[in-house]
Design a protein around this motif. Structure first.
Motif, mmCIF file in Angstrom:
data_model
loop_
_atom_site.group_PDB
_atom_site.id
_atom_site.type_symbol
_atom_site.label_atom_id
_atom_site.label_comp_id
_atom_site.label_asym_id
_atom_site.label_seq_id
_atom_site.Cartn_x
_atom_site.Cartn_y
_atom_site.Cartn_z
ATOM 1 N N GLY A 175 46.123 54.194 -8.590
ATOM 2 C CA GLY A 175 45.910 53.691 -9.937
ATOM 3 C C GLY A 175 45.090 52.417 -9.924
ATOM 4 O O GLY A 175 45.022 51.701 -8.916
ATOM 5 N N ILE A 176 44.479 52.108 -11.046
ATOM 6 C CA ILE A 176 43.563 50.970 -11.128
ATOM 7 C C ILE A 176 44.286 49.648 -10.880
ATOM 8 O O ILE A 176 43.679 48.685 -10.397
ATOM 9 N N ASP A 177 45.590 49.565 -11.171
ATOM 10 C CA ASP A 177 46.323 48.314 -10.982
ATOM 11 C C ASP A 177 46.551 47.976 -9.504
ATOM 12 O O ASP A 177 47.004 46.869 -9.196
ATOM 13 N N ALA A 178 46.246 48.921 -8.615
ATOM 14 C CA ALA A 178 46.432 48.681 -7.183
ATOM 15 C C ALA A 178 45.158 48.255 -6.477
ATOM 16 O O ALA A 178 45.186 47.903 -5.298
ATOM 17 N N VAL A 179 44.020 48.261 -7.163
ATOM 18 C CA VAL A 179 42.720 48.042 -6.517
ATOM 19 C C VAL A 179 42.388 46.556 -6.490
ATOM 20 O O VAL A 179 42.497 45.866 -7.506
ATOM 21 N N ALA A 180 41.964 46.071 -5.324
ATOM 22 C CA ALA A 180 41.636 44.659 -5.180
ATOM 23 C C ALA A 180 40.548 44.481 -4.123
ATOM 24 O O ALA A 180 40.259 45.393 -3.345
ATOM 25 N N ILE A 181 39.975 43.282 -4.121
ATOM 26 C CA ILE A 181 38.886 42.928 -3.202
ATOM 27 C C ILE A 181 39.433 42.051 -2.085
ATOM 28 O O ILE A 181 40.305 41.202 -2.300
ATOM 29 N N ALA A 182 38.902 42.246 -0.888
ATOM 30 C CA ALA A 182 39.236 41.380 0.245
ATOM 31 C C ALA A 182 37.968 41.141 1.060
ATOM 32 O O ALA A 182 36.959 41.818 0.882
ATOM 33 N N ASN A 183 38.045 40.192 1.960
ATOM 34 C CA ASN A 183 36.877 39.839 2.759
ATOM 35 C C ASN A 183 37.185 40.059 4.235
ATOM 36 O O ASN A 183 36.717 40.988 4.851
ATOM 37 N N ASP A 184 38.011 39.191 4.806
ATOM 38 C CA ASP A 184 38.364 39.177 6.235
ATOM 39 C C ASP A 184 37.262 38.576 7.093
ATOM 40 O O ASP A 184 37.282 38.689 8.312
ATOM 41 N N TYR A 185 36.283 37.966 6.457
ATOM 42 C CA TYR A 185 35.282 37.139 7.116
ATOM 43 C C TYR A 185 35.302 35.767 6.440
ATOM 44 O O TYR A 185 35.947 35.599 5.394
#
Length: 379
Positions: free
Chosen positions: A280-290
């Protein structure tokens, strides 16, 4: 009440509380930056990078590591108590010494405070519970110094949890959460520290979600349905994180985003769309790890992936020798060049809009979902 119903209620109450906490007109105020929250990065060498990134907040890994050679000859990196208690104090001092640019994130209110003041809130995170070496009361010590997110393990298992790279190609070493791990989950819930499943084995992830009384997250990862690799998460885990009310942050390491020879922004969007379909859209997020700027060596090489990937090959081949899932596929890139950039968040935001995401859904992905979870968990 079932766990799913309980978690849906928590999510709904969290969203309601978040909206009620916002003063009238804040969302429409033209002076506010877009709400951009990153699932994982680090304190930058240059504080000028904070404003350039456009981030209102991010989960900030302040770990310090000790390199440990394992019995099979491969390397692991332990976040020991002594190393991390010093590193979190050092990070806290750097934040307090620079109040015009940084704000230590202790509760979700600090996101709003940072956004309105033009600063960046950093929520301290440690990538591995190895720092809890002797007694669970050490969690309290880290909390008092500002820790707000704890990852259970990093790549390999420890006394609390199974690691993603402990799983061989047949899943025979897919280790569960240990009895000590269950006690740690309770302690983290009681303390108001967000549990991060990044680098955990699938079984540890599922055990943790079932045991936790609060939403859990994977701050940085990718979908195994797209790249069949031990470091990527099966749909069952993504769905369970979503059902807990948590979020799944998709990171920038392109060899875990696509097996295509040339990584593109479209491959990144495909990962986000997959998480949305599964959880679902409420679970989507951005990450980097750099770092905020991007993968430093690739930047020096002008994002020449063919040259930059060479630094990963010795490690990659050592895991291939252990027959860990996915390491039989030779990596040929490290970054998506367009996103290995200090302005990646605005570029992703533009790409979401161009791909047909609604403004409301794009806002959730860019930061709203992270803000909701932090509102629910941090006390």
């Amino acid at each position: 009440m079932t766990n799913l119903h309980r978690r849906s209620l928590i999510k709904a109450l969290g969203a309601s509380a978040l909206l009620s906490a916002l003063p009238t007109g804040v969302l429409a105020a033209k002076s506010l930056r877009p709400l951009y929250i990153d699932g994982l990065s680090f304190l930058p060498d240059s504080l000028d990078d904070l404003a350039a990134s456009g981030l209102s907040a991010y989960l900030c890994d302040i770990s310090a590591i000790e390199e440990v050679k394992q019995e099979d000859g491969t390397l692991n990196y332990k976040r020991t108590y002594n190393a991390c208690i010093k590193s979190i104090a050092d990070a806290g001092k750097r934040v307090s010494d620079n109040p015009g640019q940084l704000l230590q994130g202790l509760s979700a209110k600090d996101i709003k405070n940072a956004r309105e003041s033009g600063r960046t809130a950093v929520f301290f995170q440690i990538q591995g519970a190895d720092c809890v070496e002797e007694r669970l009361s050490q969690v309290d010590e880290f909390y008092q110094k500002g820790l707000r997110v704890m990852q259970l393990t990093h790549h390999y298992g420890n006394s609390f949890a199974g690691g993603a790279l402990d799983s061989d190609e047949h899943g025979g070493l897919n280790l569960p959460l240990s009895p000590k791990g269950y006690a740690l989950v309770d302690k983290l819930n009681d303390s108001g520290i967000l549990i991060d499943l990044s680098h955990s084995s699938p079984q540890t992830a599922l055990d943790t979600i079932a045991a936790s009384r609060m939403p859990v997250v994977q701050s940085h990862g990718a979908a195994r349905a797209i790249v069949n690799h031990a470091r990527c998460s099966p749909d069952q885990v993504i769905r369970a994180i979503a059902d807990s009310g948590g979020v799944f942050g998709t990171f920038m390491m392109s060899f875990w985003l696509t097996t295509s020879s040339t990584p593109t922004v479209e491959h990144y969007l495909a990962q986000l769309k997959h998480v949305a379909r599964v959880g679902g859209i409420d679970a989507v997020a951005i990450a980097n790890d750099y770092p905020l700027r991007g993968q430093e060596n690739l930047l020096k090489l002008n994002n020449d992936n063919a040259e930059g990937v060479k630094e990963y090959l010795d490690w990659w081949h050592s895991l291939r020798a252990k027959k860990v899932l996915g390491f039989d596929h030779e990596p040929v890139h490290v970054v998506i060049p367009e996103l290995n950039h200090i302005e990646r968040m605005s570029r992703i935001h533009d790409a979401l809009k161009d791909a047909g995401f609604s403004a409301a859904d794009a806002d959730k992905i860019m930061g709203g979902n992270w803000q909701r979870v932090l509102q629910q968990v941090l006390v």
